[in-house]
Write a protein that holds these residues in place. Structure first.
Motif, short mmCIF file in Angstrom:
data_model
loop_
_atom_site.label_atom_id
_atom_site.label_comp_id
_atom_site.label_asym_id
_atom_site.label_seq_id
_atom_site.Cartn_x
_atom_site.Cartn_y
_atom_site.Cartn_z
N PRO A 1 10.21 2.90 -5.13
CA PRO A 1 11.41 2.80 -4.29
C PRO A 1 12.61 3.48 -4.94
CG PRO A 1 10.48 0.62 -4.77
CD PRO A 1 9.74 1.62 -5.59
N THR A 2 13.33 4.25 -4.13
CA THR A 2 14.54 4.91 -4.61
C THR A 2 15.66 4.70 -3.60
OG1 THR A 2 14.06 7.00 -3.51
CG2 THR A 2 13.18 6.72 -5.74
N THR A 3 16.88 4.74 -4.07
CA THR A 3 18.02 4.57 -3.17
C THR A 3 18.24 5.79 -2.29
OG1 THR A 3 19.53 5.33 -4.88
CG2 THR A 3 19.20 2.94 -4.70
N SER A 4 17.65 6.90 -2.65
CA SER A 4 17.82 8.13 -1.86
C SER A 4 16.84 8.23 -0.69
CB SER A 4 17.67 9.36 -2.75
OG SER A 4 16.35 9.41 -3.28
N PHE A 5 15.89 7.29 -0.60
CA PHE A 5 14.90 7.33 0.48
C PHE A 5 15.57 7.12 1.84
CE2 PHE A 5 12.04 5.16 3.43
CZ PHE A 5 11.00 6.07 3.47
N ARG A 6 15.18 7.91 2.79
CA ARG A 6 15.63 7.77 4.18
C ARG A 6 14.40 7.83 5.08
NH1 ARG A 6 19.26 6.39 1.75
NH2 ARG A 6 21.33 7.24 1.57
N PRO A 7 14.26 6.85 5.98
CA PRO A 7 13.14 6.94 6.92
C PRO A 7 13.24 8.23 7.72
CG PRO A 7 14.23 4.82 7.08
CD PRO A 7 15.08 5.69 6.20
N ARG A 8 12.12 8.78 8.08
CA ARG A 8 12.12 10.04 8.83
C ARG A 8 12.07 9.78 10.31
NH1 ARG A 8 8.00 14.26 6.61
NH2 ARG A 8 8.70 15.27 8.52
N PHE A 9 12.79 10.61 11.04
CA PHE A 9 12.71 10.60 12.49
C PHE A 9 11.60 11.55 12.87
CE2 PHE A 9 17.37 10.13 11.65
CZ PHE A 9 17.40 8.77 11.86
N ILE A 10 11.14 11.39 14.09
CA ILE A 10 10.03 12.26 14.46
C ILE A 10 10.20 12.80 15.88
CG2 ILE A 10 8.52 10.41 15.30
CD1 ILE A 10 7.44 13.46 13.28
N ASN A 11 10.19 14.09 15.96
CA ASN A 11 10.15 14.80 17.23
C ASN A 11 9.79 16.24 16.91
OD1 ASN A 11 11.26 16.57 19.49
ND2 ASN A 11 11.39 14.52 20.38
N GLN A 12 8.85 16.76 17.63
CA GLN A 12 8.36 18.11 17.35
C GLN A 12 9.33 19.21 17.78
OE1 GLN A 12 4.48 18.51 19.09
NE2 GLN A 12 3.71 16.66 18.12
N HIS A 13 10.32 18.89 18.59
CA HIS A 13 11.16 19.91 19.20
C HIS A 13 12.59 19.97 18.66
CE1 HIS A 13 7.94 20.52 22.06
NE2 HIS A 13 7.94 19.23 22.30
N PHE A 14 13.01 18.94 17.91
CA PHE A 14 14.41 18.87 17.49
C PHE A 14 14.53 18.56 16.01
CE2 PHE A 14 14.12 17.21 21.87
CZ PHE A 14 14.81 18.21 22.54
N THR A 15 15.58 19.08 15.41
CA THR A 15 15.88 18.73 14.02
C THR A 15 16.56 17.36 14.01
OG1 THR A 15 18.11 19.68 14.09
CG2 THR A 15 16.28 21.18 13.49
N ASP A 16 16.68 16.78 12.81
CA ASP A 16 17.38 15.49 12.70
C ASP A 16 18.81 15.63 13.19
OD1 ASP A 16 15.07 14.45 11.64
OD2 ASP A 16 15.92 13.97 9.67
N GLN A 17 19.46 16.74 12.87
CA GLN A 17 20.84 16.95 13.30
C GLN A 17 20.92 17.00 14.83
OE1 GLN A 17 22.69 20.43 11.62
NE2 GLN A 17 24.65 20.01 12.60
#
Length: 124
Positions: free
Chosen positions: A58-74
Motif C-alpha cells: 500500500p502506498t499513499t500515491s495509489f489511485r483507483p483507476r477509472f475505466i472506459n475504452q474511449h475517454f481519458t481520465d481527464q
C-alpha cells in the motif's frame, strides 16, 4: 466499459428528463472481486492486477483507476462535471429549489452555496 459519447448523451438526456430532486453521477471504478473488475482483467484493459499490487504494497500515491475504452481520465472528469452542471444548473431546477425556500436565512445559505459552486466551476 464500452460506453461512447452517444451513450453518454443518451444517459444524460434520460437523467434530465426524469423528475428527480437530486442526481448522483460517478465514473466507473472497478473494485476487486467484482464482476466488472474480473472482466477488465480478462479483457486486458488493466495490464496487471492493480488492487493485488496495492494490497501487497500500500502506498499513499495509489489511485483507483477509472475505466472506459474511449475517454481519458481527464475527459471522464470533464464529462462528470458537465453532467452535474447540466442537471443542477437548469433554470427549471433552480426555480423549483427556490420555491422550496422557507426563510431568508435558507435563501442566503442557498445563495452562498450557489456562488461557491459557480466559482469552483467557472472561475479558473
Amino acid at each position: 466499459l464500452d460506453e461512447g459519447r452517444g451513450e453518454y448523451q443518451e444517459t444524460l438526456d434520460l437523467m434530465l428528463s426524469l423528475p428527480m430532486d437530486y442526481a448522483h453521477i460517478s465514473i466507473c471504478t472497478p473494485f476487486p472481486e467484482t464482476d466488472i473488475y474480473k472482466e477488465v482483467l480478462e479483457s486486458g484493459l488493466f495490464e496487471r492486477d492493480i488492487w493485488k499490487e496495492f494490497a501487497a504494497d500500500p502506498t499513499t500515491s495509489f489511485r483507483p483507476r477509472f475505466i472506459n475504452q474511449h475517454f481519458t481520465d481527464q475527459e471522464l472528469h470533464s464529462m462528470l462535471k458537465q453532467a452535474y452542471g447540466s442537471f443542477y444548473q437548469r433554470p427549471s431546477y433552480i426555480l423549483w429549489r427556490l420555491s422550496k425556500v422557507r426563510s431568508v436565512s435558507e435563501l442566503i445559505q442557498k445563495g452562498v452555496m450557489g456562488l461557491k459552486l459557480f466559482k469552483e466551476n467557472y472561475a479558473h
